[in-house]
Scaffold this motif. Structure first.
Motif, PDB file in Angstrom:
ATOM      1  N   ASP A 154       0.847  -1.082   0.172  1.00  0.00           N
ATOM      2  CA  ASP A 154      -0.057  -0.068  -0.004  1.00  0.00           C
ATOM      3  C   ASP A 154       0.962   1.229   0.093  1.00  0.00           C
ATOM      4  OD1 ASP A 154      -2.367   1.777   0.402  1.00  0.00           O
ATOM      5  OD2 ASP A 154      -1.667   1.789   2.724  1.00  0.00           O
ATOM      6  N   ASP A 170      -0.254   5.370   0.813  1.00  0.00           N
ATOM      7  CA  ASP A 170      -0.279   6.148   1.575  1.00  0.00           C
ATOM      8  C   ASP A 170      -0.401   5.710   3.214  1.00  0.00           C
ATOM      9  OD1 ASP A 170      -0.314   8.577   0.072  1.00  0.00           O
ATOM     10  OD2 ASP A 170      -2.168   7.797  -1.145  1.00  0.00           O
ATOM     11  N   GLY A 171       0.247   6.149   4.140  1.00  0.00           N
ATOM     12  CA  GLY A 171       0.324   5.405   5.403  1.00  0.00           C
ATOM     13  C   GLY A 171       1.384   4.384   5.498  1.00  0.00           C
ATOM     14  N   THR A 172       1.524   3.510   4.457  1.00  0.00           N
ATOM     15  CA  THR A 172       2.370   2.571   4.495  1.00  0.00           C
ATOM     16  C   THR A 172       4.018   2.747   4.262  1.00  0.00           C
ATOM     17  OG1 THR A 172       0.603   1.019   4.264  1.00  0.00           O
ATOM     18  CG2 THR A 172       2.621   0.137   4.037  1.00  0.00           C
ATOM     19  N   GLU A 199      -0.086  -3.073   4.691  1.00  0.00           N
ATOM     20  CA  GLU A 199      -1.065  -1.958   4.774  1.00  0.00           C
ATOM     21  C   GLU A 199      -1.053  -1.350   6.202  1.00  0.00           C
ATOM     22  OE1 GLU A 199      -3.316  -0.841   2.689  1.00  0.00           O
ATOM     23  OE2 GLU A 199      -3.909  -2.309   1.138  1.00  0.00           O
ATOM     24  N   ASP A 200      -1.847  -0.084   6.315  1.00  0.00           N
ATOM     25  CA  ASP A 200      -1.717   0.455   7.478  1.00  0.00           C
ATOM     26  C   ASP A 200      -3.189   0.936   7.954  1.00  0.00           C
ATOM     27  OD1 ASP A 200      -2.208   2.475   5.350  1.00  0.00           O
ATOM     28  OD2 ASP A 200      -2.483   3.798   6.986  1.00  0.00           O
ATOM     29  N   SER A 201      -4.392   0.086   7.289  1.00  0.00           N
ATOM     30  CA  SER A 201      -5.568   1.025   7.510  1.00  0.00           C
ATOM     31  C   SER A 201      -6.751  -0.251   7.468  1.00  0.00           C
ATOM     32  CB  SER A 201      -6.085   1.846   6.652  1.00  0.00           C
ATOM     33  OG  SER A 201      -6.310   1.197   5.407  1.00  0.00           O
TER      34      SER A 201
END
Ligand code: XBP
Ligand code: MG
Length: 261
Positions: free
Chosen positions: A10, A12-14, A183-185
């Protein structure tokens, strides 16, 4: 699980903490550039992250405010304009403000390349934003590092729909158990799981306390061996980071893990 053949990332955020200090700031600059007094503070943006995709996020917000365009066609036109401006500001921010890759990301990318494990991008963000971010960190030839790149404009339905993962697997000619997603979400985790892809969660700033189900491992980031569930084995290596062997170990524990996560 068969031998690990690819790691799907992923963005964004990852790969980087791009949401709070990148996309959010760029959206606000775009509002300003269009003469709008709208502002998304950190808390409001956190709520809006439930809506994946920048344009979808703009439309969702516009439909709920009293000072947005009344006609759907006007809202769509404004969303297109704002989104294009946002992406230009975002490219400028990542090029200059240097939002770093998250700790341990660069090392794991290198380790995959060294050990012949393919790399892929599976994101809901626009290709132009992936390019802007990765050119800064991996150089002009960044795309050569990735065997597959599936972005927001490539899918009909964005995460949490699994389409991005189905497309990535098809392009690689691999099955879901040949790969691991990072992933982050919650939405990212759902997308991977719905494609039967084992997923490791590196919690990002906006999802530190979010309930995230179905991951084979959840932890604070690839740059540390502490705070992970399941816990990581102590290592004799100097490096205090998560490596490929850890991903393989988590995959091997997958059946047991799903009983307690
Ligand atoms: C995160 C997203 C994106 C970005 C904005 O995607 O939801 O919408 O916030 O990107 P991921 P765009 O974590 O899957 O990378 O404005 O380009 O849509
Ligand atoms: Mg993400």
């Amino acid at each position: 699980m068969s031998e690990l053949k690819a790691v799907l990332w992923d963005v964004d955020g990852t790969l980087a903490e791009t949401e709070r200090d990148g996309h959010r700031v760029a959206f606000n600059l775009a509002f300003d550039a269009c003469g709008l007094s709208w502002r998304w503070d950190e808390a409001r943006y956190g709520e809006l992250l439930r809506i994946t995709g920048g344009k979808e996020r703009l439309l969702h917000d516009m439909e709920r405010r009293s000072d947005g365009p009344v006609l759907a066609t006007e809202r769509a036109r404004l969303a297109n304009l704002l989104h294009a401006k946002k992406n230009a500001f975002y490219a400028d921010i990542v090029a200059h403000a240097q939002i770093p890759l998250r700790e341990g990301v660069g090392e794991l990318l290198d380790e995959c390349a060294d050990r012949g494990v393919l790399l892929g991008i599976a994101t809901t963000t626009s290709r132009i934003n992936v390019e802007a971010l990765l050119r800064v960190h991996l150089g002009d030839q960044w795309a050569r590092s990735f065997a597959v790149l599936v972005c927001g404009e490539d899918v009909q339905r964005k995460k949490p729909d699994p389409e991005v993962y189905f497309q990535a697997l098809r392009a690689l000619g691999l099955g879901p158990l040949d790969v691991v997603a990072i992933e982050d979400s919650p939405g990212g985790a759902s997308a991977a799981r719905a494609a039967d892809v084992p997923v490791v969660i590196t919690r990002s700033a906006y999802f530190l306390n979010a309930t995230i189900e179905g991951a084979i491992a959840i932890g604070p980031g690839l740059g540390t061996r502490s705070g992970w569930t399941p816990a990581l084995h102590p290592t004799l290596e100097q490096e205090e980071r998560v490596g490929l062997d850890d991903l393989v170990d988590w995959c091997a524990q997958m059946d047991t893990v799903s009983q307690f996560m």
